[in-house]
Design an enzyme around this catalytic site. Structure first.
Site, mmCIF file in Angstrom:
data_model
loop_
_atom_site.group_PDB
_atom_site.id
_atom_site.type_symbol
_atom_site.label_atom_id
_atom_site.label_comp_id
_atom_site.label_asym_id
_atom_site.label_seq_id
_atom_site.Cartn_x
_atom_site.Cartn_y
_atom_site.Cartn_z
ATOM 1 N N HIS A 142 0.813 -1.221 0.000
ATOM 2 C CA HIS A 142 0.000 0.000 0.000
ATOM 3 C C HIS A 142 0.847 1.272 0.000
ATOM 4 C CE1 HIS A 142 0.454 -0.187 4.508
ATOM 5 N NE2 HIS A 142 0.519 1.118 4.348
ATOM 6 N N ASP A 165 0.117 -7.688 1.533
ATOM 7 C CA ASP A 165 0.487 -6.277 1.583
ATOM 8 C C ASP A 165 2.002 -6.096 1.624
ATOM 9 O OD1 ASP A 165 0.118 -3.540 1.558
ATOM 10 O OD2 ASP A 165 -0.171 -3.370 3.714
ATOM 11 N N ASN A 182 5.310 5.024 9.069
ATOM 12 C CA ASN A 182 6.090 3.872 9.528
ATOM 13 C C ASN A 182 5.849 2.633 8.665
ATOM 14 O OD1 ASN A 182 6.037 5.137 12.679
ATOM 15 N ND2 ASN A 182 7.841 3.972 12.084
ATOM 16 N N SER A 183 4.786 2.651 7.863
ATOM 17 C CA SER A 183 4.454 1.483 7.050
ATOM 18 C C SER A 183 5.635 1.081 6.175
ATOM 19 C CB SER A 183 3.242 1.784 6.163
ATOM 20 O OG SER A 183 2.078 1.933 6.936
ATOM 21 N N GLY A 219 -11.631 -22.801 -4.529
ATOM 22 C CA GLY A 219 -12.941 -22.284 -4.915
ATOM 23 C C GLY A 219 -14.074 -22.640 -3.982
ATOM 24 N N VAL A 220 -13.921 -22.326 -2.696
ATOM 25 C CA VAL A 220 -14.990 -22.561 -1.726
ATOM 26 C C VAL A 220 -15.210 -21.305 -0.903
ATOM 27 C CG1 VAL A 220 -14.552 -25.036 -1.537
ATOM 28 C CG2 VAL A 220 -13.376 -23.451 0.019
#
Length: 386
Positions: free
Chosen positions: A121, A151, A224-225, A281-282
């Site tokens: 991000h 992320d 800080n990310s 795929g559930v």
């Protein structure tokens, strides 16, 4: 008289000897106070011995890790409207927007070749990424790959003689360990904060698709990310990612991605440019008394289900549907790994190799079944409109 004089001389000699020893070994005892020119008396601490630090100081790990933590400045290119230079267009619609939105974040140099770990991000949608080192050097970075599901992002810069952080061993980390958070909060410059590990294995927070966070009370703020969470040895233990806050600032609840997860993602990005994960795929849900009653699942008695994940939906023609999984089935085990909750299932399925058959153990209609399933590659997450 001679005897008194001899005694006096001996005392003077002893006192001078004591003064010489004190002046040599503990000079601060003799200059504990200083008088100013105006008669003010000041107390002056002795100068510290070179290389020594006060007991409990965290300056050494901070000095060791800080050079490898960088600031990241991102910017988006201007909206180049093809009619922007047309005088009639500008007359009717006004001047084009000249603003160039920018963002701030942090990153960590993890290799001498210039690889930098940060958050997805931080650099998402950026057209230009500038990296500023602690020694003042600046350069543009290129994106090696990103993984929105965790992320994380991997960058590379073309500089030489880079400070590189040492990766730690997260399996040795325990709740209560002292940690430091290093980054560039609010763009004020590199900052070090300290705290402890508050919890390990935090998940189901709704921050990322795959979550296994280190929680800390070390102050983490916007900017800080992507920065470093290090231990008392200055080793990288996590990438600071998110905070819980009602005001936008630190409230003592911060989250970092363990370096064990970041290392695995980084290796996949270097090899494939993306992270390849399994997918079946559930639509799973944690097993609860309400769901158990709805699907008539036993939670008491000899055949009671102690753990598992209820499948409430199956994608048509997906890997699970082809293997025979139905809504109402409870997945108990993936391969040899027991499934305790939805987070467990996501991580265990993600670790499956697409195209390679795997065994799933399920519970259906009062009986345990074993199914053979061939996972597909997990689709890339859809980007939300901003």
């Amino acid at each position: 008289m001679k005897r008194i004089w001899l005694l006096f001389s001996q005392w003077v000699t002893v006192l001078l000897a004591i003064w010489f020893v004190v002046a040599t070994l503990q000079p601060e005892w003799l200059r504990g106070t200083q008088a100013s020119m105006k008669g003010m008396t000041l107390l002056q601490a002795p100068a510290a011995v070179s290389g020594s630090r006060a007991l409990g100081s965290l300056s050494l790990p901070a000095q060791k890790a800080s050079p490898a933590v960088v600031s990241i400045n991102t910017s988006k290119g201007k909206n180049n409207n093809p009619h922007g230079q047309d005088p009639w267009f500008r007359f009717f619609y006004g001047e084009p927007d000249e603003q160039n939105p920018a963002g701030l974040g942090s990153g960590v140099i993890v290799s001498p070749e210039g690889h930098i770990l940060t958050n997805n991000h931080v650099i998402e949608d950026a057209d230009d990424i500038e990296v500023v080192l602690s020694d003042g050097r600046k350069t543009m970075a290129k994106v090696i790959g990103t993984d929105p599901d965790t992320d994380l992002a991997l960058l590379q810069i073309p500089l030489k003689n880079l400070p590189v952080i040492v990766l730690g061993q997260t399996q040795d980390m325990q709740v209560g360990d002292v940690v430091l958070a290093i980054g560039n909060p609010f763009g004020v410059g590199q900052t070090v904060t300290s705290g402890i590990v508050s919890a390990l294995g935090r998940s189901q927070l709704g921050i990322n698709t795959f979550e296994n966070f280190i929680q800390t009370d070390a102050a983490i703020n916007p900017g800080n990310s992507g920065g470093a969470l290090v231990d008392v040895n200055g080793h990288l233990m996590g990438i600071n990612t998110a905070i819980y806050s009602r005001s936008g600032g630190s409230m003592g609840i911060g989250f970092a991605i363990p370096i064990s997860t970041a290392k695995q993602v980084m290796q996949d990005l270097l090899k494939n440019g993306k992270v390849i994960r399994g997918w079946i795929g559930v639509e799973p849900q944690d097993l609860s008394p309400e769901l158990a009653e709805s699907f008539k699942l036993p939670l008491v008695g000899q055949n009671a289900l102690k753990s598992g994940v209820v499948i409430s939906g199956v994608l048509q023609n997906g890997p699970a549907a082809k293997a025979g999984i139905r809504p109402g089935d409870v997945i108990i085990r993936v391969g040899t790994q027991p499934v305790g909750n939805v987070s467990d299932l996501l991580n265990q399925v993600a670790n499956l190799t697409p195209g390679v058959p795997a065994e799933l153990v399920i519970w259906r209609q009062q009986a345990q079944l074993s199914l053979r399933l061939t996972p597909a590659e997990r689709p890339s997450p859809k980007r939300q409109a901003r």
